[in-house]
Write a protein that holds these residues in place. Structure first.
Motif, mmCIF file in Angstrom:
data_model
loop_
_atom_site.group_PDB
_atom_site.id
_atom_site.type_symbol
_atom_site.label_atom_id
_atom_site.label_comp_id
_atom_site.label_asym_id
_atom_site.label_seq_id
_atom_site.Cartn_x
_atom_site.Cartn_y
_atom_site.Cartn_z
ATOM 1 N N SER A 46 0.820 -1.213 0.000
ATOM 2 C CA SER A 46 0.000 0.000 0.000
ATOM 3 C C SER A 46 0.855 1.265 0.000
ATOM 4 N N ARG A 47 2.116 1.148 0.484
ATOM 5 C CA ARG A 47 2.995 2.330 0.568
ATOM 6 C C ARG A 47 4.043 2.381 -0.541
ATOM 7 N N GLU A 48 4.562 1.221 -0.942
ATOM 8 C CA GLU A 48 5.751 1.207 -1.781
ATOM 9 C C GLU A 48 5.548 0.561 -3.148
ATOM 10 N N ALA A 49 4.361 0.077 -3.437
ATOM 11 C CA ALA A 49 4.183 -0.775 -4.613
ATOM 12 C C ALA A 49 4.531 -0.070 -5.919
ATOM 13 N N ALA A 50 5.192 -0.840 -6.775
ATOM 14 C CA ALA A 50 5.361 -0.442 -8.170
ATOM 15 C C ALA A 50 4.319 -1.186 -8.995
ATOM 16 N N ARG A 51 4.091 -0.723 -10.220
ATOM 17 C CA ARG A 51 3.062 -1.321 -11.057
ATOM 18 C C ARG A 51 3.669 -1.852 -12.356
ATOM 19 N N ALA A 52 3.037 -2.918 -12.832
ATOM 20 C CA ALA A 52 3.501 -3.499 -14.099
ATOM 21 C C ALA A 52 2.300 -4.059 -14.839
ATOM 22 N N CYS A 53 2.469 -4.212 -16.146
ATOM 23 C CA CYS A 53 1.428 -4.826 -16.959
ATOM 24 C C CYS A 53 1.846 -6.275 -17.209
ATOM 25 N N ALA A 96 -4.946 -16.390 -9.672
ATOM 26 C CA ALA A 96 -5.349 -15.173 -8.967
ATOM 27 C C ALA A 96 -6.795 -14.832 -9.321
ATOM 28 N N ASP A 97 -7.572 -14.485 -8.318
ATOM 29 C CA ASP A 97 -8.947 -14.044 -8.549
ATOM 30 C C ASP A 97 -8.942 -12.585 -8.997
ATOM 31 N N VAL A 98 -9.748 -12.278 -9.988
ATOM 32 C CA VAL A 98 -9.860 -10.901 -10.469
ATOM 33 C C VAL A 98 -11.329 -10.600 -10.743
ATOM 34 N N PRO A 99 -11.693 -9.333 -10.785
ATOM 35 C CA PRO A 99 -13.073 -8.986 -11.146
ATOM 36 C C PRO A 99 -13.408 -9.469 -12.561
ATOM 37 N N GLN A 100 -14.684 -9.690 -12.804
ATOM 38 C CA GLN A 100 -15.114 -10.230 -14.096
ATOM 39 C C GLN A 100 -14.694 -9.331 -15.250
ATOM 40 N N ARG A 101 -14.770 -8.024 -15.064
ATOM 41 C CA ARG A 101 -14.422 -7.108 -16.163
ATOM 42 C C ARG A 101 -12.966 -7.280 -16.584
ATOM 43 N N CYS A 111 -3.346 -6.913 -21.244
ATOM 44 C CA CYS A 111 -2.585 -7.341 -20.075
ATOM 45 C C CYS A 111 -3.360 -6.956 -18.810
ATOM 46 N N ILE A 112 -2.917 -7.459 -17.681
ATOM 47 C CA ILE A 112 -3.563 -7.162 -16.406
ATOM 48 C C ILE A 112 -2.570 -6.390 -15.539
ATOM 49 N N GLU A 113 -3.055 -5.368 -14.879
ATOM 50 C CA GLU A 113 -2.185 -4.556 -14.034
ATOM 51 C C GLU A 113 -1.925 -5.276 -12.712
ATOM 52 N N VAL A 114 -0.668 -5.376 -12.344
ATOM 53 C CA VAL A 114 -0.287 -5.974 -11.072
ATOM 54 C C VAL A 114 0.542 -4.981 -10.281
ATOM 55 N N ILE A 115 0.576 -5.168 -8.969
ATOM 56 C CA ILE A 115 1.449 -4.376 -8.109
ATOM 57 C C ILE A 115 2.440 -5.319 -7.452
ATOM 58 N N TYR A 116 3.651 -4.793 -7.162
ATOM 59 C CA TYR A 116 4.698 -5.626 -6.570
ATOM 60 C C TYR A 116 5.636 -4.748 -5.756
ATOM 61 N N LEU A 117 6.427 -5.376 -4.895
ATOM 62 C CA LEU A 117 7.425 -4.649 -4.120
ATOM 63 C C LEU A 117 8.693 -4.503 -4.965
ATOM 64 N N VAL A 123 6.667 -10.687 -4.226
ATOM 65 C CA VAL A 123 5.475 -10.245 -3.492
ATOM 66 C C VAL A 123 4.660 -9.404 -4.458
ATOM 67 N N ASN A 124 3.650 -9.988 -5.028
ATOM 68 C CA ASN A 124 2.843 -9.297 -6.028
ATOM 69 C C ASN A 124 1.426 -9.840 -6.025
ATOM 70 N N ARG A 125 0.535 -9.090 -6.614
ATOM 71 C CA ARG A 125 -0.850 -9.511 -6.774
ATOM 72 C C ARG A 125 -1.525 -8.601 -7.793
ATOM 73 N N PRO A 126 -2.714 -9.004 -8.293
ATOM 74 C CA PRO A 126 -3.444 -8.094 -9.186
ATOM 75 C C PRO A 126 -3.752 -6.777 -8.480
ATOM 76 N N ALA A 127 -3.713 -5.713 -9.206
ATOM 77 C CA ALA A 127 -3.968 -4.402 -8.601
ATOM 78 C C ALA A 127 -5.391 -4.295 -8.083
ATOM 79 N N ARG A 128 -6.320 -4.992 -8.752
ATOM 80 C CA ARG A 128 -7.715 -4.964 -8.313
ATOM 81 C C ARG A 128 -8.117 -6.397 -7.958
ATOM 82 N N ALA A 129 -8.361 -6.608 -6.657
ATOM 83 C CA ALA A 129 -8.738 -7.938 -6.176
ATOM 84 C C ALA A 129 -10.252 -8.018 -6.039
ATOM 85 N N THR A 130 -10.752 -9.229 -5.852
ATOM 86 C CA THR A 130 -12.183 -9.431 -5.644
ATOM 87 C C THR A 130 -12.450 -9.654 -4.168
ATOM 88 N N LEU A 131 -13.731 -9.595 -3.806
ATOM 89 C CA LEU A 131 -14.107 -9.871 -2.423
ATOM 90 C C LEU A 131 -13.773 -11.309 -2.039
#
Length: 262
Positions: A46-53, A96-101, A111-117, A123-131
């Motif tokens: 939440s503080r340091e993440a970089a983003r990648a496609c 990884a679970d992602v929203p339907q859209r 591509c899908i946007e991911v965040i990582y340290l 340590v990474n995950r999709p930028a938009r997670a599902t419930l």
């Protein structure tokens, strides 16, 4: 189960205590460690993440009667090193679970946007997670599981020690006005008038009970001066006569399964 005095434990009780302790540790240590580590990683993301496609390498939809879950696998590169979705255990290449859209857009080749340290891209995950796969909620749920495990195992330990330390009395009713209580320390006479409160603790039907329960129904008496006495009260005419005498004084209450009729 044997009847014991003071703090002696039977072999069965010691086995249960060790089993509860080991079982709690087997759940709490790994699950708690992974949950705390995961929350720490989420705080850093939440503080340091970089983003990648990330390039989507596979997709699937898991359907049930209640919901549909959209999952995919992805890969991205940082400093010429490939990374996939991973977790705190070190496993990689996970779904990884992602929203339907986002899942549908990936079907179109996006591509899908991911965040990582930046200092640890594993340590990474999709930028938009599902419930379904909320990154913080799952870790909090794991900590709640640890707390529940500790609570249940702790209650089992406390109950087992309570039963082991209890001094159970036998008794004889001398008419409705006097009792004879017997224990390893001898016997004494107790007038019914000195019983200020009585609770009949009734066990649920079972062939065998765990060591944190007594082997039979127990009558808990509170005498003058605040002394509490535990009496074995197995089903039968003697117990029935005792409870009738206590009911006549209005001092008896019931705990456990529905009262039995004699």
């Amino acid at each position: 189960m044997e009847k014991q005095h003071a703090t002696s434990l039977t072999r069965e009780q010691r086995g249960w205590l060790w089993g509860l302790a080991v079982g709690a540790l087997l759940v709490v240590l790994p699950v708690g460690y992974l949950a705390v580590r995961g929350l720490h990683n989420e705080s850093r993301l939440s503080r340091e993440a970089a983003r990648a496609c990330a390039q989507v390498t596979d997709q699937r939809m898991m359907a049930s009667a209640r919901r549909r879950v959209f999952e995919l696998q992805y890969v991205f590169s940082v400093a010429n090193t490939h990374y996939t979705h991973s977790d705190e255990t070190g496993r990689s290449g996970l779904w990884a679970d992602v929203p339907q859209r986002e899942w549908e857009q990936a079907q179109g080749g996006e591509c899908i946007e991911v965040i990582y340290l930046p200092d640890d891209p594993a340590v990474n995950r999709p930028a938009r997670a599902t419930l379904v796969n909320d990154p913080v909620g799952n870790k909090v749920a794991a900590l709640l599981l640890c707390a529940l495990t500790l609570g249940l195992c702790g209650a089992g330990v406390v109950g087992t020690l309570r039963v082991a330390r209890a001094e159970l009395h036998g008794f004889e009713l001398v008419g409705p006005d006097e009792w004879i209580l017997r224990s390893v320390r001898g016997e004494r006479r107790v007038p019914t008038s000195s019983i200020k409160r009585a609770v009949l603790i009734m066990l649920p039907p079972a062939r065998a009970h765990p060591p944190w329960r007594f082997d039979t129904d127990v009558l808990k008496l509170k005498l003058d001066g605040g002394e509490e006495v535990l009496i074995e009260a197995p089903p039968g005419p003697i117990t029935s006569a005792a409870t009738s005498a206590l009911e006549a004084t209005g001092d008896l209450s019931w705990r456990g399964r529905r009262r039995r009729r004699r």
